[in-house]
Design a protein around this motif. Structure first.
Motif, PDB file in Angstrom:
ATOM      1  N   ASP A 288      33.498  21.823  22.202  1.00  0.00           N
ATOM      2  CA  ASP A 288      32.896  22.384  20.996  1.00  0.00           C
ATOM      3  C   ASP A 288      31.387  22.452  21.183  1.00  0.00           C
ATOM      4  OD1 ASP A 288      32.129  23.047  18.364  1.00  0.00           O
ATOM      5  OD2 ASP A 288      33.834  21.968  17.536  1.00  0.00           O
ATOM      6  N   LYS A 318      34.173  20.259   9.406  1.00  0.00           N
ATOM      7  CA  LYS A 318      34.957  21.227   8.631  1.00  0.00           C
ATOM      8  C   LYS A 318      36.286  20.573   8.260  1.00  0.00           C
ATOM      9  CE  LYS A 318      34.757  25.427  10.071  1.00  0.00           C
ATOM     10  NZ  LYS A 318      35.008  26.682  10.841  1.00  0.00           N
ATOM     11  N   SER A 356      34.543  23.559  15.127  1.00  0.00           N
ATOM     12  CA  SER A 356      33.651  24.588  14.602  1.00  0.00           C
ATOM     13  C   SER A 356      34.133  25.983  14.982  1.00  0.00           C
ATOM     14  CB  SER A 356      32.231  24.368  15.132  1.00  0.00           C
ATOM     15  OG  SER A 356      32.147  24.745  16.494  1.00  0.00           O
ATOM     16  N   ASP A 357      33.370  26.985  14.589  1.00  0.00           N
ATOM     17  CA  ASP A 357      33.712  28.373  14.928  1.00  0.00           C
ATOM     18  C   ASP A 357      33.499  28.673  16.409  1.00  0.00           C
ATOM     19  OD1 ASP A 357      34.241  28.789  12.261  1.00  0.00           O
ATOM     20  OD2 ASP A 357      32.224  29.506  11.812  1.00  0.00           O
ATOM     21  N   ILE A 358      32.748  27.798  17.082  1.00  0.00           N
ATOM     22  CA  ILE A 358      32.472  28.007  18.508  1.00  0.00           C
ATOM     23  C   ILE A 358      33.065  26.833  19.275  1.00  0.00           C
ATOM     24  CG2 ILE A 358      30.689  28.551  20.208  1.00  0.00           C
ATOM     25  CD1 ILE A 358      28.828  29.250  17.910  1.00  0.00           C
ATOM     26  N   PRO A 382      38.416  29.068  18.147  1.00  0.00           N
ATOM     27  CA  PRO A 382      37.725  28.464  16.994  1.00  0.00           C
ATOM     28  C   PRO A 382      38.700  27.749  16.060  1.00  0.00           C
ATOM     29  CG  PRO A 382      38.029  30.817  16.640  1.00  0.00           C
ATOM     30  CD  PRO A 382      38.517  30.530  18.044  1.00  0.00           C
ATOM     31  N   ASP A 383      38.158  26.839  15.279  1.00  0.00           N
ATOM     32  CA  ASP A 383      38.908  26.175  14.195  1.00  0.00           C
ATOM     33  C   ASP A 383      40.201  25.518  14.668  1.00  0.00           C
ATOM     34  OD1 ASP A 383      36.974  27.124  12.372  1.00  0.00           O
ATOM     35  OD2 ASP A 383      38.023  29.032  12.208  1.00  0.00           O
ATOM     36  N   THR A 460      24.627  31.550  14.558  1.00  0.00           N
ATOM     37  CA  THR A 460      25.009  32.125  15.842  1.00  0.00           C
ATOM     38  C   THR A 460      23.772  32.562  16.630  1.00  0.00           C
ATOM     39  OG1 THR A 460      25.204  34.336  14.902  1.00  0.00           O
ATOM     40  CG2 THR A 460      27.175  32.936  14.843  1.00  0.00           C
TER      41      THR A 460
END
Length: 504
Positions: A288, A318, A356-358, A382-383, A460
């Motif tokens: 991550d 998250k 995370s998204d990344i 992601p996620d 981002t």
């Protein structure tokens, strides 16, 4: 004369209203709290604890006079908090304030109670002097007592106070079984976790084969097993769940060995057993971009330590909306694995925490390279789910519950020189999960009360690039636009003046 009578009459009416309001406020306690985290409002867990108080509680505060403003503010907040405790407990809490600096007898009383004086630097008339102060508390219920030797400014006093009251007033603690015999960390390596759980539960170490009756335990914990778990032992877990049991699992599906530079899969049989319940834990390493750091020695003319981001240490911020994650802000994992649901609709599945998204995943086995340059193609997943729950009938008529975390070391302190402090929310997550499994609200909502972490929201690379050049170019564009506007306005004026018949 009439005017004087009106003034007297108005004064009597105002005085009467004030007397009535004062009487009402003494009977009905009310205070409005507009803070974001409701820090001046008693939590529902505290109210529940106070409602259950049967034996009178005596609280003695040993506090010196003439404290600095910041410390005195903490003491005043504590006084207000105790007033609310007294009201919600229906006057079962009696508290008094003692200044041990008043005389030697009171000072000796404080010291015998376990509260010792501490030095405090105080600025007075442009000079700094060291003041010897007392700032502690004693709580007594019957013949049992607890102390807070030092009330530190900034701590969540409600949690500390409610925890001690609960510990002193609880009668029969429910039993929680900690399963060992398969390479799990010893209880001594879970110092923070056991200290938190011991407030409400009696945590007992058990062996699946030798324990005569698992049903007497409200919940069982299986933390980071590394050796094979036999089919006979797994059958005992099946029987326990069929009877409506509850199980918390922190599974070590992969093992990262940094000293050897490799990461491998871990197969204990637990991963296969979980699949029969509808949970699949992949033998992959989660990476991550939002991660912790490791310290490496940089070589040059001098050797010096440097902190380097290490994506194998995901920082989880998250969470889904669930009782377990209520108030949880940041959980730090190490060498975690993703979790997915492969069951059917007969089971109630709820993912709890996500990367995370990344983020991405790397299939074991792998080799570690601290200096690796991470690229966008390394974070294609992601996620990813790192913690989840399932509940439903698991072979019996009663509902059973399982909570799984894809990291077997997220609450392990270790021992000796390798001992580390665990992120507070890691412990809160475990304690909340055990409360949920045991169907006990306990101190769940109170553990996470108060702002502990407000990290800056990550953006981002594309947005960083956009903002960078926007900040650089926007002032130039505005100046040029203003210049063109001035130029056009002056051009129009010249054109107008050149027309025949123009009169200024």
């Amino acid at each position: 004369m009439t005017k004087r009578k009106n003034i007297i009459y108005s004064s009597l009416v105002v005085a009467g209203i004030l007397i009535i309001l004062n009487f009402i406020s003494s009977v009905f306690f009310f205070r409005a709290d507009f803070t974001e985290d409701k820090r001046y409002t008693l939590d529902r867990s505290t109210k529940r604890i106070l409602r259950e108080v049967e034996t009178p509680i005596i609280i003695t505060l040993y506090v010196s006079d003439n404290l600095p403003p910041d410390v005195n503010r903490t003491v005043q907040d504590l006084k207000n908090l105790l007033t609310e405790y007294n009201n919600y407990s229906k006057k079962k809490i009696d508290f008094e304030f003692i200044n041990p600096n008043a005389n030697e007898e009171l000072e000796q009383e404080a010291i015998e109670a376990g509260i010792n004086p501490v030095p405090l630097e105080v600025r007075e008339k442009d000079q700094i002097k060291v003041q010897r102060i007392f700032l502690g508390m004693s709580i007594q219920v019957g013949d049992k007592s607890e102390i807070i030797p030092l009330i530190k400014p900034g701590i969540v006093m409600e949690y500390t106070l409610s925890t001690l009251i609960k510990r002193l007033t609880i009668k029969d603690k429910p039993k929680i079984g900690y399963i060992v015999g398969h390479g799990e960390p010893a209880l001594g390596k879970l110092e923070q976790a056991i200290a938190e759980l011991s407030v409400l539960y009696d945590v007992k170490q058990i062996h699946l084969l030798s324990e005569p009756d698992l049903s007497e335990y409200k919940s069982l914990m299986l933390i980071g097993p590394m050796a094979t778990i036999s089919s006979t032992q797994l059958s005992r877990l099946d029987k326990y769940l069929a009877g409506g049991g509850n199980l918390f699992i922190a599974i070590e599906r992969v093992n990262g060995m940094l000293n050897d530079g490799i990461g491998v899969s871990v197969n204990t049989g637990l991963e296969t057993w979980l699949q029969t319940k509808g949970l699949y834990v992949d033998d992959s390493f989660i990476v991550d971009k939002k991660c912790g750091t490791v310290t490496v020695q940089q070589q040059g003319y001098f050797s010096y330590p440097q902190q380097i981001n290490f994506p194998f240490l995901p920082v989880i911020s998250k969470f889904s909306n669930h009782t377990i994650t209520d108030g949880i802000e940041t959980v730090v994992l190490q060498f975690a694995s993703p979790i997915s649901f492969i069951g059917d609709s007969t089971m109630n599945y709820q993912p709890l925490a996500f990367t995370s998204d990344i983020s991405g995943k790397l299939k074991a086995p792998i080799s570690f390279n601290i200096g690796r340059i991470w690229r966008a193609q390394d974070f294609l997943y992601p996620d990813l789910t790192v913690a989840a729950t399932i509940r439903g009938n698991m072979g019996g008529e009663k509902e059973a519950r399982i909570c799984v975390v894809g990291d077997g070391n997220f609450i392990v302190n270790g021992l000796g020189a390798s001992k580390i402090a665990i992120q507070r929310d890691n412990i809160n997550f475990l304690a909340n999960a055990v409360d949920w499994l045991s169907d006990d609200t306990g101190l769940m909502s109170l553990r996470t009360k108060g702002v502990s972490s407000r990290p800056i929201k990550e953006i981002t690379d594309a947005r960083v690039f956009f903002l960078k050049y926007l900040n650089f170019l926007l002032p130039l564009v505005l100046i040029i636009a203003y210049g063109l506007f001035r130029f056009e306005r002056r051009r129009r004026k010249r054109t107008k003046r050149m027309k025949p018949g123009f009169i200024k």
